[in-house]
Scaffold this active site. Sequence first.
Site, PDB file in Angstrom:
ATOM      1  N   CYS A 264     -24.880 -76.623 -37.965  1.00  0.00           N
ATOM      2  CA  CYS A 264     -25.988 -76.832 -37.020  1.00  0.00           C
ATOM      3  C   CYS A 264     -27.371 -76.496 -37.563  1.00  0.00           C
ATOM      4  CB  CYS A 264     -25.751 -76.014 -35.757  1.00  0.00           C
ATOM      5  SG  CYS A 264     -24.376 -76.624 -34.796  1.00  0.00           S
TER       6      CYS A 264
HETATM    7  C1  UDX Z   1     -25.247 -71.970 -34.232  1.00  0.00           C
HETATM    8  C2  UDX Z   1     -25.930 -71.469 -32.957  1.00  0.00           C
HETATM    9  O1  UDX Z   1     -25.850 -70.044 -32.878  1.00  0.00           O
HETATM   10  C3  UDX Z   1     -25.341 -72.154 -31.746  1.00  0.00           C
HETATM   11  O2  UDX Z   1     -26.025 -71.742 -30.573  1.00  0.00           O
HETATM   12  C4  UDX Z   1     -25.502 -73.662 -31.951  1.00  0.00           C
HETATM   13  O3  UDX Z   1     -25.225 -74.426 -30.865  1.00  0.00           O
HETATM   14  C5  UDX Z   1     -24.730 -74.076 -33.203  1.00  0.00           C
HETATM   15  O4  UDX Z   1     -25.288 -73.378 -34.310  1.00  0.00           O
HETATM   16  P1  UDX Z   1     -23.053 -71.425 -35.593  1.00  0.00           P
HETATM   17  O5  UDX Z   1     -23.483 -72.469 -36.557  1.00  0.00           O
HETATM   18  O6  UDX Z   1     -21.638 -71.399 -35.166  1.00  0.00           O
HETATM   19  O7  UDX Z   1     -23.907 -71.500 -34.250  1.00  0.00           O
HETATM   20  O8  UDX Z   1     -23.358 -70.041 -36.314  1.00  0.00           O
HETATM   21  P2  UDX Z   1     -24.242 -68.730 -36.135  1.00  0.00           P
HETATM   22  O9  UDX Z   1     -23.351 -67.584 -35.829  1.00  0.00           O
HETATM   23  O10 UDX Z   1     -25.378 -68.952 -35.240  1.00  0.00           O
HETATM   24  O11 UDX Z   1     -24.739 -68.530 -37.660  1.00  0.00           O
HETATM   25  C6  UDX Z   1     -25.375 -69.571 -38.385  1.00  0.00           C
HETATM   26  C7  UDX Z   1     -25.696 -69.139 -39.806  1.00  0.00           C
HETATM   27  O12 UDX Z   1     -26.744 -68.187 -39.808  1.00  0.00           O
HETATM   28  C8  UDX Z   1     -24.535 -68.467 -40.550  1.00  0.00           C
HETATM   29  O13 UDX Z   1     -24.520 -68.961 -41.889  1.00  0.00           O
HETATM   30  C9  UDX Z   1     -24.889 -66.998 -40.540  1.00  0.00           C
HETATM   31  O14 UDX Z   1     -24.360 -66.305 -41.650  1.00  0.00           O
HETATM   32  C10 UDX Z   1     -26.394 -67.055 -40.593  1.00  0.00           C
HETATM   33  N1  UDX Z   1     -27.066 -65.868 -40.012  1.00  0.00           N
HETATM   34  C11 UDX Z   1     -26.936 -65.613 -38.677  1.00  0.00           C
HETATM   35  C12 UDX Z   1     -27.843 -65.050 -40.819  1.00  0.00           C
HETATM   36  O15 UDX Z   1     -27.975 -65.268 -42.019  1.00  0.00           O
HETATM   37  N2  UDX Z   1     -28.488 -63.989 -40.236  1.00  0.00           N
HETATM   38  C13 UDX Z   1     -28.394 -63.704 -38.911  1.00  0.00           C
HETATM   39  O16 UDX Z   1     -29.019 -62.728 -38.473  1.00  0.00           O
HETATM   40  C14 UDX Z   1     -27.582 -64.539 -38.101  1.00  0.00           C
END
Ligand code: UDX
Length: 422
Positions: A264
Site C-alpha cells: 500500500c
Molecule cells: C497499511 C496501512 O496501515 C493500512 O491502513 C492501509 O489500508 C494499507 O497499508 P500495511 O501495509 O498492512 O497497512 O502495513 P503497516 O503496518 O501500516 O506498515 C507499512 C510499512 O511501514 C511496513 O513496511 C512497516 O515496517 C513500515 N513502518 C510502519 C515503519 O517503518 N515505521 C513505522 O513506524 C510503522
Amino acid sequence: MKISIIGGGYVGTVTGICLAEMNHEVTIVDIDRKKIDLINQKVPPIYEPGLKEILERHHGFIKATTDLMKAVKETEISFICVGTPSRDDGSIDLRYIESVSAQIGLAIKEKHEYHGVLVKSTVIPGTCDDVVTPLIARNSGKSPGIDFGAGSNPEFLREGRAVYDFHHPDRIVMGSEDPRILQTMRELYGKFDCPYVECQTKTAEMIKYVSNAFLAIKISYANEIGNMCKAMGIDSYDVFKGVGLDQRIGPLFFNAGLGFGGSCFPKDVKALKSLAESRGQMPLLLNAALIVNEQQPEKFISLLRRHGPIKGRKIGLLGLAFKPGTDDIREAKSIEVATSLLSEGADIVAYDPLAVDSFRTLFPGIHYAQTAGEAVEKSDVILIITEWPEFENLDYRGKTVIDGRRILKAKKTAGHYEGICW
Ligand code: UDX
C-alpha cells in the site's frame, strides 16, 4: 443483506468473510478457480490471523464462484475489491476496475431491483464518478441514482491485523451522492462504535490516499530525524517518545528504521504524487517521503561497510517479509538490501519464518537457513531486516549485529550491536 464481493484478493476475502460473520449472505467472485475452490473448502486463499476460524464457523453464509453475472444478479450490493496496480510512471492502472464495472453493468441489465455498488479498491479521486458509474450505466442501459447507485467505502486494514481492524475501525468512511447508498452503508456498519464520515464519493476516495500518504510521510520524517540522531549519538526512539506525547502529533508510526514497504504505502504515495503532477502541482512532501524511503537501505548498508569489506563476506539476513506476521514481500526492504549486497559480491544466508518461498522466486541463488539460529551460525555479520518476535531472544553468538528494526534485546548476546537510527 445479500452481498457480492468482486475480487477475492486480500481486501475482498477479509471483507467478505467478516461480513458473513455479521450474518450477511456473501458471495465472493474471482476469476481464479483455485481461490474459489479453496474458499468453498473453508480455506481462505490468504493467511490472516483468525480468518480461517471465521470462515469455518460461518461457512453457511459464504459462497465463492467465478460467475460474476449470477453473483451480481442474486445480490443487492456488490463490493468492488479488485487490484489497482501501479504503472511504471506510478499512476494506477484501472483496467480491472473498468472490466468489472462493465460486467456489473451487463449483469444488472436484466435486474428489476435497485443495485448498490461500493468501491473498496484504492482508486484515485473521481474514479467512481467518472469510470465506474458511467461504465455500469452504459452496459446496463440503466440510470444512476434511480436503478443503481455507487459509492466509495475505502478500507484501512493492516496486513496481519485485518480481522481485528475490520471489527475495531477508527472510522468508517462512506462516500456517495446517492442517499440509498449511504443508507445501505449505515445499515451495514451500524454496529460499530466509531465515528462515521459521510461525504462526497471523491472525498472518500481522497481520504484513503491522504491517510496512507500521511503515515508514509510520518515514517520518512522519523527516518530523516533518525539518521541525524544516529550521527549525533542520540537515540531517536527516545526523541520520538518525547515528541509523540504531544496530542497533536501522537506516538504511532514513528518507528525509525529501514523504511516502509508493503503493497500500500509505496504504491499509494506514488499514485498521489502522480495525481498531483497530472494537475500541474509539485508534490514536494510526497517526493521527499519517497526519496528518504529509497535511501534508507543504502544508509543501513553503509553501517555494515564500516565493519569491513562486503565482497565474499557471509552476511545473515534476518527477516524478508515487509513486516512481521505476513509472508508478503511486496516492496519489502529485504529486496533492496539483498540486491545491493549481491551486486557487491556478498555471500547471503537468509531466514524468514514465512516468506522464504516467495523470496526464493526472486533470489533463487542465495542460501536459505531453516532456522534463525542456523542463519546466525553460518554468517559473520547479521542484518535484522524485519522485526519478527523470535529475533528477540536469539543467541547472536557474539557476532556483529546491525539492526534495521529495533530488536534491542539482540544487544545481550551480540559482540557488537548497532541500530540504523539509534
Ligand atoms: C497499511 C496501512 O496501515 C493500512 O491502513 C492501509 O489500508 C494499507 O497499508 P500495511 O501495509 O498492512 O497497512 O502495513 P503497516 O503496518 O501500516 O506498515 C507499512 C510499512 O511501514 C511496513 O513496511 C512497516 O515496517 C513500515 N513502518 C510502519 C515503519 O517503518 N515505521 C513505522 O513506524 C510503522
